[in-house]
Design an enzyme around this catalytic site. Structure first.
Site, PDB file in Angstrom:
ATOM      1  CE  LYS A 108       5.326  -5.555  15.130  1.00 41.91           C
ATOM      2  NZ  LYS A 108       6.757  -5.217  15.259  1.00 41.91           N
TER       3      LYS A 108
ATOM      4  CB  SER B 159      -8.309  -0.848   0.229  1.00 45.38           C
ATOM      5  OG  SER B 159      -8.700  -2.031  -0.438  1.00 45.38           O
TER       6      SER B 159
ATOM      7  CB  THR C 270      -3.988   1.810   2.118  1.00 49.35           C
ATOM      8  OG1 THR C 270      -5.129   1.677   1.274  1.00 49.35           O
ATOM      9  CG2 THR C 270      -3.618   0.490   2.747  1.00 49.35           C
ATOM     10  CE1 TYR C 271     -10.981   0.971   1.609  1.00 50.81           C
ATOM     11  CE2 TYR C 271      -9.600   2.721   0.718  1.00 50.81           C
ATOM     12  CZ  TYR C 271     -10.571   1.750   0.551  1.00 50.81           C
ATOM     13  OH  TYR C 271     -11.130   1.555  -0.679  1.00 50.81           O
TER      14      TYR C 271
ATOM     15  N   GLY D 204      -5.689  -1.756  -6.173  1.00 50.43           N
ATOM     16  CA  GLY D 204      -5.495  -0.453  -6.804  1.00 50.43           C
ATOM     17  C   GLY D 204      -4.056   0.016  -6.723  1.00 50.43           C
TER      18      GLY D 204
END
Length: 114
Positions: free
Chosen positions: A9, A25, A57-58, A73
């Site tokens: 985290k 992302s 997301t990545y 995005g």
């Protein structure tokens, strides 16, 4: 039994950019993802502490030491520059694990382990 466990985290990071014209992302300072063992391309849960949004997301890498936390995005529609976010990764485990948790300062520099 395998369980989904918190693996890492990054707490209270500040969004530095939000660009709807990039591919989706989250881009994170390499020094931060390295400290909590998140890999580029890894799926993360992002919680926007400012507006309550939560999304997956990545990760993409940003330059080490840049302090950048960039929403790319569609993620830029869920966060604004200056928002505080917590970024979490998870893993499957059959036992207890000790997650790597860090708190960052206003400039997204490592402040302390949690």
């Amino acid at each position: 039994m395998l369980r989904f466990m918190l693996n890492s985290k990054i707490h209270r990071a500040t969004v530095t950019e939000a660009d709807v014209n990039c591919t989706g992302s989250i881009s994170i300072d390499k020094s931060l993802i390295k400290k909590v063992d998140i890999l580029p391309g890894e799926k993360v849960l992002v919680v926007n502490l400012t507006n309550g949004q939560r999304f997956e997301t990545y990760v993409q890498e940003e330059k080490s030491g840049s302090g950048n936390i960039i929403m790319n995005g569609w993620t830029a529609r869920l966060c604004s520059v200056g928002d505080k976010v917590t970024i979490m990764s998870f893993c499957m485990s059959d036992g207890k694990i000790e997650p790597k948790k860090i708190l960052v300062d206003e400039k997204n520099k490592f402040y302390k382990s949690l």
